[in-house]
Write an enzyme that holds these catalytic residues in place. Structure first.
Site, short mmCIF file in Angstrom:
data_model
loop_
_atom_site.label_atom_id
_atom_site.label_comp_id
_atom_site.label_asym_id
_atom_site.label_seq_id
_atom_site.Cartn_x
_atom_site.Cartn_y
_atom_site.Cartn_z
N CYS A 126 38.12 -51.56 -51.98
CA CYS A 126 37.36 -52.43 -51.08
C CYS A 126 37.07 -51.78 -49.73
CB CYS A 126 38.14 -53.72 -50.79
SG CYS A 126 38.70 -54.60 -52.20
N HIS A 186 48.31 -40.57 -36.53
CA HIS A 186 48.77 -40.47 -37.93
C HIS A 186 48.87 -41.84 -38.59
CE1 HIS A 186 50.57 -36.31 -36.79
NE2 HIS A 186 49.29 -36.27 -36.96
N ASN A 202 53.45 -41.04 -33.91
CA ASN A 202 54.39 -41.97 -34.53
C ASN A 202 53.66 -43.10 -35.24
OD1 ASN A 202 56.25 -40.30 -33.38
ND2 ASN A 202 56.81 -41.70 -31.72
N1 APR Z 1 64.09 -36.97 -26.63
C1 APR Z 1 63.04 -36.09 -26.68
N2 APR Z 1 62.81 -35.25 -27.73
C2 APR Z 1 63.68 -35.31 -28.77
C3 APR Z 1 64.79 -36.19 -28.78
C4 APR Z 1 64.98 -37.05 -27.63
N3 APR Z 1 66.00 -37.92 -27.56
N4 APR Z 1 65.46 -36.01 -29.95
C5 APR Z 1 64.80 -35.04 -30.65
N5 APR Z 1 63.73 -34.62 -29.94
C6 APR Z 1 62.73 -33.61 -30.32
C7 APR Z 1 63.23 -32.52 -31.26
O1 APR Z 1 63.82 -31.45 -30.55
C8 APR Z 1 61.94 -32.10 -31.97
O2 APR Z 1 61.32 -31.02 -31.29
O3 APR Z 1 61.71 -34.27 -31.02
C9 APR Z 1 61.04 -33.34 -31.88
C10 APR Z 1 60.75 -34.03 -33.20
O4 APR Z 1 60.00 -33.15 -33.99
P1 APR Z 1 59.53 -33.57 -35.46
O5 APR Z 1 60.64 -34.15 -36.20
O6 APR Z 1 58.84 -32.37 -36.02
O7 APR Z 1 58.49 -34.76 -35.20
P2 APR Z 1 56.95 -34.72 -34.75
O8 APR Z 1 56.67 -33.54 -33.90
O9 APR Z 1 56.62 -36.05 -34.22
O10 APR Z 1 56.23 -34.53 -36.19
C11 APR Z 1 54.84 -34.47 -36.22
O11 APR Z 1 54.87 -34.36 -38.62
O12 APR Z 1 55.96 -35.12 -40.44
C12 APR Z 1 54.77 -35.20 -39.77
O13 APR Z 1 53.18 -36.94 -39.61
C13 APR Z 1 54.50 -36.62 -39.30
O14 APR Z 1 53.82 -37.38 -37.11
C14 APR Z 1 54.66 -36.51 -37.78
C15 APR Z 1 54.31 -35.06 -37.52
#
Ligand code: APR
Length: 225
Positions: free
Chosen positions: A118, A107, A90
């Site tokens: 710079c 990230h 995040n």
């Molecule tokens: N509690 C726990 N998990 C949850 C909740 C919740 N309340 N709500 C949603 N989720 C889960 C979803 O089911 C999904 O599997 O969180 C996950 C979010 O996945 P992504 O949107 O793919 O996010 P993330 O895995 O952090 O993405 C990774 O991708 O876009 C790039 O650089 C960006 O850091 C990011 C990376």
């Protein structure tokens, strides 16, 4: 039920799902940011080279939006675990606002900017940012690891060290589709740690984990306390 206080060296590996309960959209799935915005237009170096103003408008909107959000119970529980290491994908800074220290931001961060000329990297909490240019006149770039960017070597090294030492890895709210971050749970398991997934949905990494807790971040973390 897995209990956090049965372990000594805990790593929390977090993703956008942890901040979902603070009202911050995730990236994928229904209502995901990349469903609405094409990352090739807003979150890669080529887009920035093409139209830095457009990319900044997008990130300024994200600054405004996230500045108005608060950490949730999930962030607070993680911050309350003594000696735990937080490795996050995040960029929202909500772990730090909940009190977590030494957060490893794989990230990058929405709240830092850097100047390619710079080489300076600066903390900047403004929402919106006042100046999009460095004192040298060059466009500042959000210090975020965009698609096709390399991760910071020092941050990855520190994350690898924490994983190598941990006895419990708790993965919270990540779809596990972005590498090299998504390699970390596998690395922890290979080192003999217990690995737990907290996610209301099955992910591509689910079969790997020792335990999968199907529920929201704050609810499942509270149960592990
Ligand atoms: N509690 C726990 N998990 C949850 C909740 C919740 N309340 N709500 C949603 N989720 C889960 C979803 O089911 C999904 O599997 O969180 C996950 C979010 O996945 P992504 O949107 O793919 O996010 P993330 O895995 O952090 O993405 C990774 O991708 O876009 C790039 O650089 C960006 O850091 C990011 C990376």
């Amino acid at each position: 039920m897995i209990r956090l206080n049965d372990f000594r060296r805990i790593v929390f590996f977090t993703g956008a799902g942890l901040s979902a309960e603070s009202g911050v959209p995730t990236y994928r799935g229904k209502g995901g940011l990349w469903e609405e915005y094409d990352y090739r237009e807003y979150a890669c170096q080529r887009a920035f080279d093409r139209d830095p103003g457009k990319v900044w408008d997008f990130h300024d909107e994200r600054r405004r939006f996230i500045a108005a959000r608060e950490p949730n119970d999930g962030h607070r529980i993680i911050a309350s675990v003594p000696g735990a290491t937080v490795i996050t994908q995040n960029i929202d800074g909500l772990h730090q606002r909940a009190g977590s220290a030494g957060v490893l931001e794989l990230h990058g961060s929405l709240w830092r900017v850097r100047c390619a000329r710079c080489g300076t990297v600066t903390e900047n909490p403004e929402a919106p940012i006042r100046s999009r240019r460095c004192a040298c006149g060059t466009w500042l770039r959000p210090d975020i690891v965009w698609f096709e960017d390399m991760l910071d070597v020092e941050t990855m090294r520190a994350a690898g060290d924490a994983i190598a030492r941990c006895d419990l890895l708790v993965s919270v709210g990540t779809s596990g589709v972005v590498y090299p971050a998504a390699d970390l749970p596998r690395l922890a398991l290979a080192r003999g740690a217990v690995a737990v997934e907290i996610n209301p949905e099955e992910t591509s990494l689910s079969p790997l984990y020792t335990h999968c807790l199907r529920g929201s971040a704050s609810e499942m973390l509270a149960r592990m306390l």
